[in-house]
Write a protein that holds these residues in place. Structure first.
Motif: not given
Lengths: 194, 112
Positions: A146, A152, A191, A193-194
């Motif tokens: 991650h 994500t 979240e 990262g996406g």
């Protein structure tokens, strides 16, 4: 066990491409230097050992070659190869079942070997990365995928084959453990990262 | 919201000096690209066996087709033996079975 170059070469002679060379095999053989570096670094961060990382990456390349027919869409090569590599690393971790990231004080007095390992040094030189020492294999896997690979949580779940809820709970537990180690306050994983 | 630890983790990973892949990995890829074209392709035994069975099945099928074709071609030339024409006139016998003795000869056609 470390795979030696001669054994790999002998193994390769026994394999042959069936049928015409596909786009998938071209994609594998055309892996760039940067992609090889990324695969090797990912294995190194998961295993904490440069020699094992080299073996794991080499093994992943051979496994990918053997199962190249299972890659239907060359566009998904990255995720497909990641899965092979991550599964190989997890197999290795399961086999050895011991903590790879030993605290510095426990390392005192040893010389050479794993003490000079470049992947060990990364954790030794950085306070935050050093806090990963107390994580178990699954927690470290989620943190690396991650925050280092910048995947994500859904992509992490796809790579490791866990439900996304499991990924979230392991990431949460990992961050909690790192916070305790660093003596920080409490926060929730996001979240990002996406 | 991304908390401080997550930001620090990303920064630390980005700043970490990780080693590059050793040359052996590039060599492995290069070796994979060498297709052993000079080596004779191995024949698998099951391929030979299944090919033989398939040939036998095709030959058997062709034989059956030829035999049937010959029979069909020779059928119109055959002379069939005369078959007796059963009398369909009503019988006095109450029995439903056919009794040859109960056959009444048909009246002969006479010249006028």
């Amino acid at each position: 066990m470390r795979a030696t170059a001669p054994s790999v070469a002998i193994g390769l002679r026994e394999w042959s491409l069936t049928g015409s060379r596909t786009a998938a095999s071209d994609r594998l053989l055309g892996m760039s230097r940067a992609e090889l570096d990324r695969a090797y670094r990912l294995a190194g961060l998961l295993l904490g050992d440069a020699v094992e990382a080299e073996d794991a990456t080499q093994e992943a390349l051979l496994r990918a070659w053997q199962s190249i027919d299972s890659l239907r869409d060359p566009q998904g090569f990255g995720a497909w190869f990641d899965r092979i590599l991550v599964n190989g690393c997890r197999d290795r971790l399961r086999r050895r079942r011991k903590i790879r990231f030993i605290p510095l004080d426990a390392e005192a007095g040893t010389s050479g070997g794993i003490a000079g390992d470049p992947f060990r040094l990364v954790h030794d030189r950085d306070e935050v990365l050093g806090a990963m020492v107390g994580l178990d294999d699954d927690q470290r896997l989620v943190v690396v995928l991650h925050y280092w690979a910048d995947l994500t949580l859904q992509d992490v779940a796809n790579r490791v084959g866990w439900p996304i809820g499991t990924v979230k709970s392991r990431l949460h537990a990992a961050l909690e453990r790192m916070r305790r180690r660093l003596g920080e306050g409490i926060g929730e994983p996001t979240e990002a990262g996406g | 919201m991304t908390d401080d630890l997550e930001l620090r983790l990303r920064d630390s990973f980005a700043a970490a000096q990780l080693p590059s892949a050793p040359p052996s990995l590039a060599r492995t890829l290069a070796e994979l690209s060498i297709e052993p074209e000079t080596a004779p392709r191995k024949r698998r035994p099951w391929v030979l066996v299944s090919s033989g069975v398939a040939l036998l099945l095709v030959a058997g099928f062709l034989q059956i087709v030829l035999l049937l074709g010959n029979n069909a071609a020779s059928a119109p030339n055959q002379v069939l033996p005369p078959t007796p024409i059963p009398n369909t006139s009503p019988s006095s016998s109450p029995s439903p079975s056919f009794d040859p003795s109960s056959v009444v000869p048909l009246p002969r056609a006479t010249d006028r």
